[in-house]
Design an enzyme around this catalytic site. Structure first.
Site, PDB file in Angstrom:
ATOM      1  N   GLY A  16       0.825  -1.219   0.000  1.00  0.00           N
ATOM      2  CA  GLY A  16       0.000   0.000   0.000  1.00  0.00           C
ATOM      3  C   GLY A  16       0.850   1.256   0.000  1.00  0.00           C
ATOM      4  O   GLY A  16       0.544   2.229   0.673  1.00  0.00           O
ATOM      5  N   LYS A  82       5.028  21.908 -11.410  1.00  0.00           N
ATOM      6  CA  LYS A  82       6.436  21.678 -11.757  1.00  0.00           C
ATOM      7  C   LYS A  82       6.612  21.902 -13.256  1.00  0.00           C
ATOM      8  O   LYS A  82       5.931  21.270 -14.065  1.00  0.00           O
ATOM      9  CB  LYS A  82       6.817  20.237 -11.375  1.00  0.00           C
ATOM     10  CG  LYS A  82       8.211  19.855 -11.821  1.00  0.00           C
ATOM     11  CD  LYS A  82       8.587  18.440 -11.407  1.00  0.00           C
ATOM     12  CE  LYS A  82       9.882  18.011 -12.070  1.00  0.00           C
ATOM     13  NZ  LYS A  82      10.208  16.601 -11.828  1.00  0.00           N
ATOM     14  N   LEU A 335       8.770  -0.197  -6.796  1.00  0.00           N
ATOM     15  CA  LEU A 335      10.096  -0.621  -6.359  1.00  0.00           C
ATOM     16  C   LEU A 335      10.263  -2.139  -6.401  1.00  0.00           C
ATOM     17  O   LEU A 335      11.389  -2.634  -6.495  1.00  0.00           O
ATOM     18  CB  LEU A 335      10.362  -0.083  -4.953  1.00  0.00           C
ATOM     19  CG  LEU A 335      10.249   1.463  -4.828  1.00  0.00           C
ATOM     20  CD1 LEU A 335      10.319   1.896  -3.377  1.00  0.00           C
ATOM     21  CD2 LEU A 335      11.316   2.154  -5.662  1.00  0.00           C
ATOM     22  N   THR A 346      11.201   9.630 -12.506  1.00  0.00           N
ATOM     23  CA  THR A 346      10.569   8.695 -13.435  1.00  0.00           C
ATOM     24  C   THR A 346       9.863   7.505 -12.782  1.00  0.00           C
ATOM     25  O   THR A 346       9.147   6.777 -13.459  1.00  0.00           O
ATOM     26  CB  THR A 346      11.626   8.151 -14.416  1.00  0.00           C
ATOM     27  OG1 THR A 346      12.821   7.848 -13.682  1.00  0.00           O
ATOM     28  CG2 THR A 346      11.938   9.174 -15.484  1.00  0.00           C
ATOM     29  N   TYR A 433      13.038   6.621 -30.185  1.00  0.00           N
ATOM     30  CA  TYR A 433      12.716   5.252 -30.576  1.00  0.00           C
ATOM     31  C   TYR A 433      11.419   4.821 -29.924  1.00  0.00           C
ATOM     32  O   TYR A 433      10.947   5.436 -28.964  1.00  0.00           O
ATOM     33  CB  TYR A 433      13.867   4.312 -30.206  1.00  0.00           C
ATOM     34  CG  TYR A 433      15.168   4.730 -30.874  1.00  0.00           C
ATOM     35  CD1 TYR A 433      15.281   4.725 -32.261  1.00  0.00           C
ATOM     36  CD2 TYR A 433      16.251   5.190 -30.127  1.00  0.00           C
ATOM     37  CE1 TYR A 433      16.460   5.142 -32.881  1.00  0.00           C
ATOM     38  CE2 TYR A 433      17.424   5.601 -30.745  1.00  0.00           C
ATOM     39  CZ  TYR A 433      17.516   5.571 -32.122  1.00  0.00           C
ATOM     40  OH  TYR A 433      18.661   5.998 -32.737  1.00  0.00           O
TER      41      TYR A 433
HETATM   42  C1  LIG Z   1      15.349   8.332  -2.292  1.00  0.00           C
HETATM   43  C2  LIG Z   1      14.180   8.178  -3.209  1.00  0.00           C
HETATM   44  C3  LIG Z   1      13.589   9.293  -3.799  1.00  0.00           C
HETATM   45  C4  LIG Z   1      12.521   9.150  -4.703  1.00  0.00           C
HETATM   46  N1  LIG Z   1      11.986  10.245  -5.329  1.00  0.00           N
HETATM   47  C5  LIG Z   1      11.074  10.071  -6.307  1.00  0.00           C
HETATM   48  C6  LIG Z   1      10.535  11.162  -7.042  1.00  0.00           C
HETATM   49  O1  LIG Z   1      10.843  12.315  -6.786  1.00  0.00           O
HETATM   50  N2  LIG Z   1       9.652  10.899  -8.027  1.00  0.00           N
HETATM   51  C7  LIG Z   1       9.257   9.630  -8.337  1.00  0.00           C
HETATM   52  O2  LIG Z   1       8.486   9.428  -9.277  1.00  0.00           O
HETATM   53  N3  LIG Z   1       9.690   8.587  -7.604  1.00  0.00           N
HETATM   54  C8  LIG Z   1      10.589   8.778  -6.621  1.00  0.00           C
HETATM   55  N4  LIG Z   1      11.030   7.703  -5.904  1.00  0.00           N
HETATM   56  C9  LIG Z   1      10.426   6.403  -6.120  1.00  0.00           C
HETATM   57  C10 LIG Z   1       9.096   6.333  -5.389  1.00  0.00           C
HETATM   58  O3  LIG Z   1       9.279   6.661  -4.034  1.00  0.00           O
HETATM   59  C11 LIG Z   1       8.517   4.955  -5.503  1.00  0.00           C
HETATM   60  O4  LIG Z   1       8.475   4.579  -6.843  1.00  0.00           O
HETATM   61  C12 LIG Z   1       7.117   4.934  -4.982  1.00  0.00           C
HETATM   62  O5  LIG Z   1       7.054   5.459  -3.694  1.00  0.00           O
HETATM   63  C13 LIG Z   1       6.561   3.553  -4.992  1.00  0.00           C
HETATM   64  O6  LIG Z   1       6.987   2.810  -3.918  1.00  0.00           O
HETATM   65  P1  LIG Z   1       6.315   1.390  -3.731  1.00  0.00           P
HETATM   66  O7  LIG Z   1       4.860   1.586  -3.538  1.00  0.00           O
HETATM   67  O8  LIG Z   1       6.763   0.527  -4.840  1.00  0.00           O
HETATM   68  O9  LIG Z   1       7.007   0.822  -2.424  1.00  0.00           O
HETATM   69  P2  LIG Z   1       6.788   1.172  -0.856  1.00  0.00           P
HETATM   70  O10 LIG Z   1       6.430   2.582  -0.631  1.00  0.00           O
HETATM   71  O11 LIG Z   1       8.005   0.639  -0.173  1.00  0.00           O
HETATM   72  O12 LIG Z   1       5.536   0.308  -0.435  1.00  0.00           O
HETATM   73  C14 LIG Z   1       5.629  -1.065  -0.186  1.00  0.00           C
HETATM   74  C15 LIG Z   1       4.345  -1.564   0.452  1.00  0.00           C
HETATM   75  O13 LIG Z   1       4.423  -2.968   0.602  1.00  0.00           O
HETATM   76  C16 LIG Z   1       4.034  -3.307   1.898  1.00  0.00           C
HETATM   77  N5  LIG Z   1       4.689  -4.546   2.302  1.00  0.00           N
HETATM   78  C17 LIG Z   1       6.000  -4.889   2.151  1.00  0.00           C
HETATM   79  N6  LIG Z   1       6.220  -6.092   2.682  1.00  0.00           N
HETATM   80  C18 LIG Z   1       5.030  -6.520   3.167  1.00  0.00           C
HETATM   81  C19 LIG Z   1       4.600  -7.694   3.855  1.00  0.00           C
HETATM   82  N7  LIG Z   1       5.453  -8.682   4.180  1.00  0.00           N
HETATM   83  N8  LIG Z   1       3.308  -7.790   4.212  1.00  0.00           N
HETATM   84  C20 LIG Z   1       2.411  -6.811   3.924  1.00  0.00           C
HETATM   85  N9  LIG Z   1       2.764  -5.691   3.287  1.00  0.00           N
HETATM   86  C21 LIG Z   1       4.052  -5.559   2.921  1.00  0.00           C
HETATM   87  C22 LIG Z   1       4.432  -2.119   2.752  1.00  0.00           C
HETATM   88  O14 LIG Z   1       3.715  -2.075   3.955  1.00  0.00           O
HETATM   89  C23 LIG Z   1       4.070  -0.972   1.822  1.00  0.00           C
HETATM   90  O15 LIG Z   1       2.704  -0.682   1.964  1.00  0.00           O
HETATM   91  C24 LIG Z   1      12.048   7.855  -4.977  1.00  0.00           C
HETATM   92  C25 LIG Z   1      12.584   6.739  -4.328  1.00  0.00           C
HETATM   93  C26 LIG Z   1      13.645   6.884  -3.448  1.00  0.00           C
HETATM   94  C27 LIG Z   1      14.229   5.670  -2.784  1.00  0.00           C
END
Ligand SMILES: Cc1cc2nc3c(=O)[nH]c(=O)nc-3n(C[C@H](O)[C@H](O)[C@H](O)COP(=O)(O)OP(=O)(O)OC[C@H]3O[C@@H](n4cnc5c(N)ncnc54)[C@H](O)[C@@H]3O)c2cc1C
Length: 504
Positions: A16, A82, A335, A346, A433
């Site tokens: 989430g 932006k 991620l 991106t 491309y």
């Molecule tokens: C330093 C940094 C800066 C960034 N800046 C930008 C930006 O400016 N612009 C941009 O587009 N993107 C940026 N990003 C990327 C962006 O933050 C992510 O793409 C975005 O937040 C998506 O994260 P996520 O949902 O994939 O993962 P997360 O936010 O890590 O969410 C993972 C989810 O999985 C759940 N989960 C994990 N394991 C379990 C389990 N065992 N049981 C139940 N639930 C679980 C967690 O509770 C959480 O809800 C940045 C990333 C980083 C690291």
């Protein structure tokens, strides 16, 4: 598989964070036909990365797809507009350029605008390339207005995206998704159950099982389903993108409220600055092989524009991606599928792109190889094109004498990027491309911004009347500057919009 395998009835989203709730919102809007169950499982104990606050223009399509009202969205997320990214110190210390959204000048008889500019560059009154972008002219004065449809108006050439608070964005999408029928389950997943190469259910620590037909892995860096359970290998790109850690810390709001992100090169990485209405987001992305965590934190805190407004948080990552993003009945978004550092904002776009592609190739319970293969091919091509664009920023630096930057300037780069740079250096030729996210205006902004000047220009530009071209350039330059000077102040414009937002 023989016969009709039947539609996917049970969609399970694992995670989430931004990825999970973007998927949930889009699924609620487009897949919820009353016969399909959409469930999201997340763990409060694990939490989210909580960063990801700068975006690129395609996010407007995502919001439009969901029918989101812009003013309501900006009000709910403390968002701002932006117009691009300002790069400070990437060419050499002290140098700066803007990578604006939208276009530069106008192409003429099939000749790209940058070719015309290159041919005339150095003549009196021609000025820097950046003077020929509407978004750059508006950004320079911290001004903003929405683009207009009339192609004769320079404002039609402006494009924009948003900055927003990542936590508020996830909450906004969660409200949307739950209101449109998504069921949220709180709990920590302990086991992933499989049969015949497909995931059948996830089991929570308390023993509850959540069964599904199709699983969307949004579990973050851990990649619980795709990486851990299905063992899809990770392709590591850290030899090209060595930054592997970041510190993030908010500070107070700063006026004027700039309508752009700033990315400032540092000794062993770079620092972001994202202006929001209630605070400024800051972070320092760095290579742990070149700088200690303590030094990286001190550098970040010393560079804040206002008083710290929260505790610093550290994030660790490796640049790269899963070799497949869809295997069997598991599709990874966000991620869980991989990470490229946020230099060009991106990641959120890749989540959106993944969702749109998944909808276009939406499987039935047969999970045909052909759909999966096409998804993996198209996503892979887009990620690799973004990778090359980010590597170019690092590789084309002029920061001589700093080990981190010296290494990057001398490293071997991907063949795809070598070929692109060679063509550009020769006569400024650039091509977009198949599935490239970034087009010619984006590449020219960064390449010219970092001092790569083509030796020549397109032959067709030589057949054009120089006096006429010079007059055209003078007219464009003046038109952008004049139009920008008449635009409203960014903060005032936002305030007016948000004051009218439903529920504001
Ligand atoms: C330093 C940094 C800066 C960034 N800046 C930008 C930006 O400016 N612009 C941009 O587009 N993107 C940026 N990003 C990327 C962006 O933050 C992510 O793409 C975005 O937040 C998506 O994260 P996520 O949902 O994939 O993962 P997360 O936010 O890590 O969410 C993972 C989810 O999985 C759940 N989960 C994990 N394991 C379990 C389990 N065992 N049981 C139940 N639930 C679980 C967690 O509770 C959480 O809800 C940045 C990333 C980083 C690291």
């Amino acid at each position: 598989m023989s016969g009709n395998p039947g539609p996917v009835r049970n969609l399970v989203i694992v995670g989430g964070g931004t990825a999970g709730w973007m998927m949930a919102a889009a699924a609620a809007r487009f897949l919820n036909d009353g016969q399909r169950r959409i469930t999201l499982v997340e763990s409060d104990a694990i939490g989210t990365v909580g960063v990801g606050e700068a975006t690129i223009p395609p996010i407007l399509n995502f919001n439009a797809m969901l029918g989101i009202d812009e003013a309501e969205f900006l009000a709910a997320t403390q968002g701002s507009f932006k117009l691009g990214i300002e790069f400070v110190g990437w060419g050499a210390p002290g140098e700066r350029y803007l990578h604006p959204f939208g276009t530069y000048g106008r192409d003429l008889h099939g000749v790209a605008f940058h070719q015309i500019w290159r041919k005339l560059q150095g003549r009196p009154d021609v000025g820097p390339y950046g003077d020929y972008a509407m978004a750059a002219a508006a950004a320079a004065g911290a001004r903003f207005a929405h683009p207009v449809a009339d192609a004769r108006d320079p404002l039609s050439q402006l494009a924009y995206a948003y900055h927003f608070d990542a936590g508020l964005y996830a909450r906004f999408l969660r409200r949307y998704a739950e209101a449109h029928g998504v069921t949220r389950i709180e709990g920590q997943i302990a086991t992933v159950l499989q049969a015949d190469g497909l995931v059948t259910a996830v089991q929570l620590q308390d023993g509850r099982q959540v069964a599904g037909d199709l699983f969307i892995d949004c579990s973050g860096f851990r990649s619980l389903l795709l990486g851990e359970a299905l063992a899809v290998p990770f392709t590591d790109w850290s030899h090209w993108l060595p930054c592997d850690r970041a510190w993030a810390v908010p500070c107070g709001r700063v006026d004027p409220l700039l309508p752009y992100t700033r990315a400032t090169a540092q000794v062993a990485g770079w620092q972001w600055r994202i202006p929001l209405r209630h605070r400024t987001g800051n972070g320092h992305v760095y290579s742990s092989a070149h700088m200690s965590d303590q030094a990286a934190l001190e550098l970040l805190q010393a560079g804040l524009d206002a008083q710290r407004a929260g505790e610093p948080r550290q994030l660790r990552f490796t640049a790269g991606r899963r070799a497949e993003l869809w295997r069997g009945n598991v599709v990874a978004l966000g991620l869980a599928g991989g990470f490229l550092e946020p230099l060009e904002s991106t990641s959120i776009h890749l989540i959106q792109h993944g969702i749109q592609l998944l909808f276009a190739l939406f499987p039935d319970r047969g999970f045909a190889t052909i759909e999966r293969a096409e998804y993996n091919r198209l996503m892979g091509a887009q990620i690799e094109a973004i990778r090359d664009f980010i590597i170019a920023h690092y590789h084309l630096n002029n920061r001589v004498g700093e080990p981190f930057w010296d290494d990057l300037r001398h490293m071997a780069i991907p063949d795809t990027l070598t070929a692109k740079l060679a063509l550009f250096r020769n006569k400024g030729q650039l091509f977009r491309y198949d599935d490239d996210l970034f087009g010619i205006p984006n590449w020219t902004a960064v390449l010219i911004g970092q001092g790569v000047m083509p030796q020549g220009w397109a032959a067709l530009a030589d057949g054009m009347d120089e006096e006429r071209l010079l007059a055209m350039l003078a007219q464009y330059r003046q038109a952008y500057a004049q139009r920008a000077a008449g635009l409203p102040d960014h903060a005032a414009y936002l305030q007016r919009m948000i004051g009218q937002a439903p529920g504001a």
